[in-house]
Write a protein that holds these residues in place. Structure first.
Motif, mmCIF file in Angstrom:
data_model
loop_
_atom_site.group_PDB
_atom_site.id
_atom_site.type_symbol
_atom_site.label_atom_id
_atom_site.label_comp_id
_atom_site.label_asym_id
_atom_site.label_seq_id
_atom_site.Cartn_x
_atom_site.Cartn_y
_atom_site.Cartn_z
ATOM 1 N N UNK A 1 -3.495 32.289 9.747
ATOM 2 C CA UNK A 1 -3.046 30.900 9.680
ATOM 3 C C UNK A 1 -2.891 30.518 8.208
ATOM 4 N N UNK A 2 -1.658 30.271 7.785
ATOM 5 C CA UNK A 2 -1.414 29.930 6.378
ATOM 6 C C UNK A 2 -0.855 28.531 6.188
ATOM 7 N N UNK A 3 -0.782 27.755 7.267
ATOM 8 C CA UNK A 3 -0.318 26.379 7.114
ATOM 9 C C UNK A 3 -1.355 25.530 6.377
ATOM 10 N N UNK B 1 10.845 27.375 9.501
ATOM 11 C CA UNK B 1 11.307 26.165 10.145
ATOM 12 C C UNK B 1 11.313 26.180 11.656
ATOM 13 N N UNK B 2 11.109 27.346 12.297
ATOM 14 C CA UNK B 2 11.034 27.369 13.754
ATOM 15 C C UNK B 2 9.696 26.754 14.201
ATOM 16 N N UNK B 3 9.596 26.456 15.485
ATOM 17 C CA UNK B 3 8.472 25.644 15.972
ATOM 18 C C UNK B 3 7.111 26.231 15.620
ATOM 19 N N UNK B 4 6.842 27.474 16.053
ATOM 20 C CA UNK B 4 5.528 28.057 15.767
ATOM 21 C C UNK B 4 5.376 28.409 14.296
ATOM 22 N N UNK B 5 6.478 28.671 13.619
ATOM 23 C CA UNK B 5 6.411 28.953 12.186
ATOM 24 C C UNK B 5 5.817 27.766 11.445
ATOM 25 N N UNK B 6 6.227 26.582 11.808
ATOM 26 C CA UNK B 6 5.698 25.379 11.153
ATOM 27 C C UNK B 6 4.207 25.233 11.430
ATOM 28 N N UNK B 7 3.801 25.509 12.677
ATOM 29 C CA UNK B 7 2.396 25.361 13.061
ATOM 30 C C UNK B 7 1.521 26.442 12.440
ATOM 31 N N UNK B 8 2.009 27.668 12.410
ATOM 32 C CA UNK B 8 1.184 28.803 11.985
ATOM 33 C C UNK B 8 1.261 29.079 10.490
ATOM 34 N N UNK B 9 2.432 28.831 9.896
ATOM 35 C CA UNK B 9 2.628 29.229 8.506
ATOM 36 C C UNK B 9 2.876 28.071 7.550
ATOM 37 N N UNK B 10 3.520 27.013 8.038
ATOM 38 C CA UNK B 10 3.884 25.937 7.117
ATOM 39 C C UNK B 10 4.717 26.509 5.977
ATOM 40 N N UNK B 11 4.331 26.176 4.743
ATOM 41 C CA UNK B 11 5.012 26.765 3.592
ATOM 42 C C UNK B 11 4.210 27.936 3.029
ATOM 43 N N UNK B 12 3.263 28.448 3.814
ATOM 44 C CA UNK B 12 2.429 29.553 3.352
ATOM 45 C C UNK B 12 3.099 30.910 3.447
ATOM 46 N N UNK B 13 4.195 30.988 4.211
ATOM 47 C CA UNK B 13 4.986 32.216 4.245
ATOM 48 C C UNK B 13 6.439 31.840 4.396
#
Length: 270
Positions: free
Chosen positions: A29-31, A181-193
């Motif tokens: 989790x990098x968000x 920018x996809x749904x889970x990308x925002x939740x799991x990564x934010x701007x961390x990846x």
């Protein structure tokens, strides 16, 4: 696998086995801001100390394949075993150097949530936790029942998590979460990846109608995932089904459901 093999001596039974689309993975989790594993070097260090062959042997009795983001058995899209061995090569000294370069030579503490049942997910987590001790990382394994675990994954309430993926109807489904920018990308990564090459490839591959042309695109996307390690892919296990010899037409389906039940036949007893 161990339980199934105890039935191998029963002549009235047949053991069916096959790969199913359940690639096991450790999610980072990098968000959340300022966690050490937002640094790519930390994730790369973890990748270099986790022995997937140990997981394959000790958790699955050898009945698993090393996997990338797209699992073995999914047509031409998965990376070859040789490429995965290269990307997953163990090197403790190099891993320690990466941690030092990132400013985390002394390690850190992290909570590693795991699906409690089946037990294999917790076992995966325990092997990973033992491996990262070499980097002074204290990973506390926390087994959770599936409802709580799924809620935490869906809402991003975890630091690290030992889980798995299911069947996807298109290769894009296995890698969409790494597209910025996809749904889970925002939740799991934010701007961390965020990897620009990956984003461009994902969009191109999704629009490409020539299936053969898509293969190298998705293979390169998997290489990026293995190189930058936004998630740590481990192994894909086999599934076993034990059937009475009177039963014909049953098979282990890659999608991890049971379409064989639609056409299965039962012969008369002898």
């Amino acid at each position: 696998a161990d339980v199934v093999m105890t039935l191998g001596g029963d002549d009235s039974l047949t053991i069916l086995e096959g790969l199913v689309s359940t690639p096991n993975v450790i999610q980072f989790q990098t968000a959340e801001a300022d966690v050490p594993w937002r640094d790519t070097r930390v994730r790369q260090a973890v990748n270099k100390v986790v022995d997937r062959e140990m997981i394959k042997a000790n958790v699955f009795g050898g009945k698993a394949d090393i996997t990338g983001a797209i699992p073995p058995g999914y047509g031409e899209y998965p990376l070859t075993p040789e490429k995965l061995a290269e990307l997953y090569a163990n090197d403790v000294d190099a891993a320690k150097a990466l941690m030092a370069d990132a400013g985390f030579a002394d390690g850190f503490e992290v909570e590693l949530q795991a699906i409690a049942a089946p037990r294999s997910y917790t076992q995966n987590a325990e092997i990973v936790a033992e491996a990262v001790k070499q980097l002074n990382i204290n990973a506390k394994v926390v087994p959770l029942e599936i409802g709580t675990f799924a809620d935490n994954i869906g809402t991003g309430k975890y630091q690290w998590a030992a889980t798995g993926r299911g069947m996807r109807g298109d290769p894009s489904g296995y890698v969409i979460d790494f597209r910025q920018g996809t749904t889970q990308n925002v939740t799991w990564f934010g701007d961390g990846f965020n990897n620009d090459e990956f984003n461009t490839l994902y969009d191109q591959a999704l629009a490409e109608t020539d299936q053969a042309a898509r293969v190298p695109m998705y293979q390169r996307m998997q290489e990026i995932i293995a190189e930058d390690v936004p998630h740590l892919y481990l192994v894909q296990p086999y599934k076993f089904q034990v059937v009475n010899n009177r039963l014909t037409g049953m098979f282990v389906f890659f999608g991890n459901t049971n379409p064989g039940l639609r056409t299965v036949c039962v012969s008369d007893a002898e």
